[in-house]
Design an enzyme around this catalytic site. Structure first.
Site, mmCIF file in Angstrom:
data_model
loop_
_atom_site.group_PDB
_atom_site.id
_atom_site.type_symbol
_atom_site.label_atom_id
_atom_site.label_comp_id
_atom_site.label_asym_id
_atom_site.label_seq_id
_atom_site.Cartn_x
_atom_site.Cartn_y
_atom_site.Cartn_z
ATOM 1 N N ARG A 58 0.817 -1.222 0.000
ATOM 2 C CA ARG A 58 0.000 0.000 0.000
ATOM 3 C C ARG A 58 0.843 1.261 0.000
ATOM 4 O O ARG A 58 0.388 2.300 -0.474
ATOM 5 C CB ARG A 58 -0.994 -0.026 1.153
ATOM 6 C CG ARG A 58 -2.094 -1.062 0.958
ATOM 7 C CD ARG A 58 -3.154 -0.982 2.025
ATOM 8 N NE ARG A 58 -2.605 -0.979 3.358
ATOM 9 C CZ ARG A 58 -2.662 -1.980 4.216
ATOM 10 N NH1 ARG A 58 -3.264 -3.093 3.872
ATOM 11 N NH2 ARG A 58 -2.134 -1.886 5.412
ATOM 12 N N GLU A 95 6.398 -9.117 16.695
ATOM 13 C CA GLU A 95 5.918 -9.646 17.962
ATOM 14 C C GLU A 95 6.132 -11.157 18.061
ATOM 15 O O GLU A 95 6.480 -11.677 19.114
ATOM 16 C CB GLU A 95 4.436 -9.296 18.123
ATOM 17 C CG GLU A 95 3.890 -9.609 19.487
ATOM 18 C CD GLU A 95 2.465 -9.129 19.666
ATOM 19 O OE1 GLU A 95 1.868 -9.491 20.673
ATOM 20 O OE2 GLU A 95 1.959 -8.398 18.786
#
Length: 174
Positions: A58, A95
């Protein structure tokens, strides 16, 4: 023009509790899309910018027309195995694991001034990896520009001391 009216809010996407900020209505309206590019470009006109870089996918949507508007080159930052020439990589932690971004080894000349662009600033992890990759290549990051910023996720903090500019900011309440 109120670009905020061209952002569609989609609750509970991609999972419950998340408010997704959908840019596709903005992109579907040529006047709004053009205005978004103009407003980002206006923040950087008159500054030395040699290249606009963006991570797939994007970020490319905003970075390519911005590069044309500012008469700068466009450099795609991609996932491994997507670029056809010799690459240099930057590995960064997520993460739950690690990820990698790559650029061509000849993407920048030493000392070039680079503006990084993406559609969204959330936690800043991907953009920070882009900053490190650009600096590793010997170029200088002059700023990070975004269409949307989710300020409650504090992405600017990880990007400091680099300048950040966002067209639209959401604080989590709106």
């Amino acid at each position: 023009m109120d670009l905020r009216k061209k952002i569609r809010n989609i609750p509970d996407f991609p999972k419950p509790g998340i408010m997704f900020r959908d840019i596709t209505p903005l992109l579907a309206c040529p006047d709004s899309f053009r205005e978004a590019i103009k407003q980002i470009a206006d923040q950087y006109r008159g500054r030395k910018i040699d290249a606009i870089a963006a991570a797939e996918a994007r970020g490319f949507i905003f970075a390519a027309p911005l590069a044309l508007e500012l008469n700068a080159s466009f450099v795609p930052v991609r996932k491994p195995g997507k670029l056809p020439f010799d690459t240099q990589a930057f590995h960064y932690e997520l993460e739950y694991g690690v990820d990698t971004l790559e650029i061509h080894t000849d993407a920048f000349q030493e000392g070039e001034q680079v503006l990084l662009v993406d559609d969204l600033l959330a936690t800043g992890g991907t953009m920070n990896a882009c900053v490190k990759l650009i600096e590793q290549a010997g170029a200088e990051v002059v700023g990070c520009a975004f269409a949307i910023e989710l300020s409650f996720l504090n992405g600017r903090e990880i990007l400091a001391p680099h300048e950040c500019f966002s067209l639209l900011t959401y604080d989590g309440e709106d």
